[in-house]
Design a protein around this motif. Structure first.
Motif, short mmCIF file in Angstrom:
data_model
loop_
_atom_site.label_atom_id
_atom_site.label_comp_id
_atom_site.label_asym_id
_atom_site.label_seq_id
_atom_site.Cartn_x
_atom_site.Cartn_y
_atom_site.Cartn_z
N ARG A 169 -0.87 6.31 -9.12
CA ARG A 169 -1.58 5.71 -7.99
C ARG A 169 -1.56 6.69 -6.82
O ARG A 169 -0.49 7.11 -6.37
N ASN A 170 -2.73 7.05 -6.34
CA ASN A 170 -2.81 7.84 -5.12
C ASN A 170 -2.75 6.90 -3.92
O ASN A 170 -3.26 5.77 -3.98
N CYS A 171 -2.14 7.35 -2.86
CA CYS A 171 -1.98 6.53 -1.66
C CYS A 171 -3.36 6.12 -1.14
O CYS A 171 -4.16 6.96 -0.71
N ALA A 172 -3.66 4.83 -1.18
CA ALA A 172 -4.98 4.34 -0.78
C ALA A 172 -5.23 4.57 0.71
O ALA A 172 -6.37 4.74 1.13
N ARG A 173 -4.18 4.58 1.50
CA ARG A 173 -4.36 4.80 2.94
C ARG A 173 -4.88 6.20 3.22
O ARG A 173 -5.74 6.41 4.08
N LYS A 199 -7.44 -2.75 -5.51
CA LYS A 199 -6.47 -3.47 -6.35
C LYS A 199 -7.03 -3.87 -7.70
O LYS A 199 -6.28 -4.31 -8.57
N THR A 200 -8.33 -3.70 -7.90
CA THR A 200 -8.89 -4.02 -9.21
C THR A 200 -8.64 -2.91 -10.23
O THR A 200 -8.85 -3.11 -11.42
N PHE A 201 -8.17 -1.76 -9.75
CA PHE A 201 -7.98 -0.62 -10.65
C PHE A 201 -6.51 -0.31 -10.93
O PHE A 201 -6.20 0.70 -11.55
N ILE A 202 -5.58 -1.16 -10.46
CA ILE A 202 -4.17 -0.88 -10.69
C ILE A 202 -3.62 -1.81 -11.77
O ILE A 202 -4.10 -2.92 -11.96
N SER A 203 -2.61 -1.32 -12.46
CA SER A 203 -2.00 -2.08 -13.55
C SER A 203 -1.14 -3.21 -13.01
O SER A 203 -0.53 -3.09 -11.94
N ASN A 204 -1.07 -4.32 -13.75
CA ASN A 204 -0.20 -5.42 -13.35
C ASN A 204 1.13 -5.42 -14.08
O ASN A 204 1.95 -6.31 -13.92
N LYS A 205 1.37 -4.40 -14.91
CA LYS A 205 2.60 -4.36 -15.69
C LYS A 205 3.86 -4.17 -14.85
O LYS A 205 4.88 -4.81 -15.11
N PRO A 206 3.87 -3.29 -13.82
CA PRO A 206 5.13 -3.09 -13.07
C PRO A 206 5.42 -4.20 -12.07
O PRO A 206 6.48 -4.18 -11.44
N LYS A 207 4.51 -5.17 -11.90
CA LYS A 207 4.70 -6.25 -10.93
C LYS A 207 4.95 -5.70 -9.53
O LYS A 207 5.86 -6.11 -8.83
N CYS A 208 4.11 -4.77 -9.15
CA CYS A 208 4.21 -4.15 -7.83
C CYS A 208 2.80 -3.93 -7.31
O CYS A 208 2.01 -3.19 -7.91
N GLU A 209 2.48 -4.60 -6.20
CA GLU A 209 1.12 -4.54 -5.66
C GLU A 209 0.88 -3.37 -4.73
O GLU A 209 -0.20 -3.21 -4.17
N VAL A 210 1.87 -2.51 -4.58
CA VAL A 210 1.80 -1.43 -3.59
C VAL A 210 0.71 -0.42 -3.95
O VAL A 210 0.63 0.05 -5.09
N ILE A 211 -0.11 -0.09 -2.96
CA ILE A 211 -1.18 0.89 -3.17
C ILE A 211 -1.09 2.02 -2.14
O ILE A 211 -2.05 2.76 -1.95
N ASP A 212 0.05 2.12 -1.48
CA ASP A 212 0.26 3.23 -0.55
C ASP A 212 1.64 3.81 -0.81
O ASP A 212 2.42 3.29 -1.61
N ASN A 213 1.94 4.91 -0.15
CA ASN A 213 3.23 5.58 -0.36
C ASN A 213 4.13 5.43 0.86
O ASN A 213 4.86 6.35 1.23
N ASN A 214 4.08 4.25 1.47
CA ASN A 214 4.83 4.03 2.70
C ASN A 214 6.34 4.14 2.50
O ASN A 214 7.06 4.52 3.43
N MET A 215 6.83 3.77 1.31
CA MET A 215 8.27 3.83 1.09
C MET A 215 8.78 5.27 1.21
O MET A 215 9.82 5.53 1.81
N SER A 216 8.06 6.21 0.62
CA SER A 216 8.46 7.61 0.71
C SER A 216 8.35 8.10 2.16
O SER A 216 9.20 8.85 2.64
N GLU A 217 7.31 7.65 2.86
CA GLU A 217 7.16 8.06 4.24
C GLU A 217 8.24 7.43 5.12
O GLU A 217 8.67 8.05 6.10
N CYS A 218 8.67 6.22 4.78
CA CYS A 218 9.79 5.60 5.50
C CYS A 218 11.07 6.41 5.30
O CYS A 218 11.86 6.59 6.22
N PHE A 219 11.26 6.88 4.06
CA PHE A 219 12.43 7.71 3.78
C PHE A 219 12.38 9.00 4.59
O PHE A 219 13.37 9.42 5.18
N ASN A 220 11.20 9.63 4.67
CA ASN A 220 11.05 10.86 5.45
C ASN A 220 11.32 10.60 6.93
O ASN A 220 11.92 11.44 7.62
N SER A 221 10.88 9.45 7.43
CA SER A 221 11.14 9.10 8.83
C SER A 221 12.62 8.82 9.06
O SER A 221 13.18 9.16 10.09
N PHE A 222 13.25 8.19 8.06
CA PHE A 222 14.66 7.85 8.17
C PHE A 222 15.53 9.10 8.31
O PHE A 222 16.51 9.12 9.06
N ILE A 223 15.16 10.15 7.60
CA ILE A 223 15.97 11.37 7.63
C ILE A 223 15.45 12.38 8.66
O ILE A 223 15.94 13.51 8.70
#
Length: 353
Positions: free
Chosen positions: A179-183, A208-232
């Motif tokens: 998944r590429n970051c939709a933002r 959201k029509t093009f992402i898999s439902n197998k991982p049960k994760c609706e995330v379509i951006d990479n905010n978690m990684s960016e939050c980690f970068n901001s945290f450090i």
């Protein structure tokens, strides 16, 4: 600093003088960059001594003209974090990089997961010479070994559109959902004069029509990684060992949907199938298959407002319909592997030489 010295002591100094003074003080307190790179082998040995099952990979280049070794890369993956991620988090990994702010530059690449409480879960990180296909390939190869990933089947990788990263993932994880970051995609798309409200709404609906439902994760951006970068962020200007030490020591959605389900009108069609209307739109819900035509339930693993209205219709509890990945047992398993201090045993803090 210039203003503070003038106001408090009546001293007029230049910005260059202040910069040199701060650099001198930082060197006195933290040591020089050269000293930190010289101590890295001893630092890694100390980490390995107290975390025997963790992975610490230091790569250096030897100069053929003398016996000096030059730092190239350093990979860190703590066993407690790897096990916590595997036992308590969904198979979704965010990959991203950020610049280091020292004179010697370099970059920090990281792999970040998302726990059952939708909070960031650091997995591994690496200091490299730059963000390119070679460094990402090296990082992902080691990460695959630590997590037991073969070809990426059943895994989801979220990243930006960095070509070196995309090529590394395609080569090493050909069967992973990427998944590429939709933002970031929308920001680039908007620059081409596609900025109307209608196109924006259609874009986010289509994503959201093009992402898999197998991982049960609706995330379509990479905010978690960016939050980690901001945290450090405060550590990225520190010498290498101080930065690594800083990193080392580092049910809402369901309730919202319960509130939103009050606007839904439910018609029972039999066999746990329902027709739901709300705000002029219609949806079909199948409780037995745990599916709603809005697709939120299948993608996120959390019942949507339409399905919660149907669950209330049969006098059941919405919490019983939450996917296994998001249950408290999974969250506790991950949390137990991630104690304070990022799961690392105490390390000698003096000097490593």
């Amino acid at each position: 600093m210039v203003r503070e010295l003038h106001e408090e002591y009546g001293i007029i100094v230049s910005r260059g003088t202040c910069y040199n003074a701060r650099s001198w003080a930082r060197k006195m307190l933290q040591g020089s960059l050269n000293e930190h790179y010289h101590m890295l082998p001893c630092y890694v040995a100390e980490l390995q001594k107290v975390n025997m099952n963790s992975t610490f990979q230091l790569e250096v280049e030897h100069d053929i003209h003398n016996s000096l070794a030059r730092f190239n890369r350093l990979y860190i993956c703590l066993e407690s974090l790897a096990r916590g991620f595997l036992e308590g988090c969904r198979p979704v990994i965010g990959l991203d990089g950020c610049f280091l702010k020292t004179k010697l530059k370099g970059q920090l690449l990281s792999a970040v997961g998302r726990d059952g409480n939708n909070q960031m879960f650091p997995i591994a990180w690496v200091v490299v010479e730059g963000e390119n296909q070679a460094s990402w390939t090296w990082f992902i190869s080691l990460l695959m070994t630590d997590l037991g990933i073969v070809d990426g089947y059943g895994w989801t990788i979220i990243s930006d559109q960095q070509k070196g990263l995309e090529n590394a993932v395609a080569g090493l994880l050909p069967n992973a959902e990427q998944r590429n970051c939709a933002r970031h995609i929308y920001a680039n798309w908007r620059k081409k004069r596609h900025s109307s409200d209608i196109l924006r709404n259609l874009f986010w609906k289509a994503v959201k029509t093009f992402i898999s439902n197998k991982p049960k994760c609706e995330v379509i951006d990479n905010n978690m990684s960016e939050c980690f970068n901001s945290f450090i962020l405060p550590s990225r200007s520190k010498p290498t060992i101080d930065m690594l030490e800083y990193i080392r020591t580092i049910r809402r959605a369901l309730e919202d949907n319960k509130h939103n389900c009050r606007a839904c009108c439910v018609i029972h069609a039999g066999h746990l199938k329902f027709e739901v209307s709300t705000h002029g739109e219609g949806f079909v819900v199948n409780l037995r298959a745990q599916h709603c035509t809005c697709r939120y339930w299948a993608i996120a693993g959390i019942p949507c407002p339409h399905s919660i209205a149907c669950i209330h219709f049969i006098w059941a509890g919405p919490a019983n319909y939450v996917n296994e990945w998001l249950r408290s047992k999974r969250y506790i398993n991950a949390a137990l592997r991630k104690p304070s201090g990022m799961g690392l045993a105490p390390v000698q803090k003096e000097r490593f030489d």
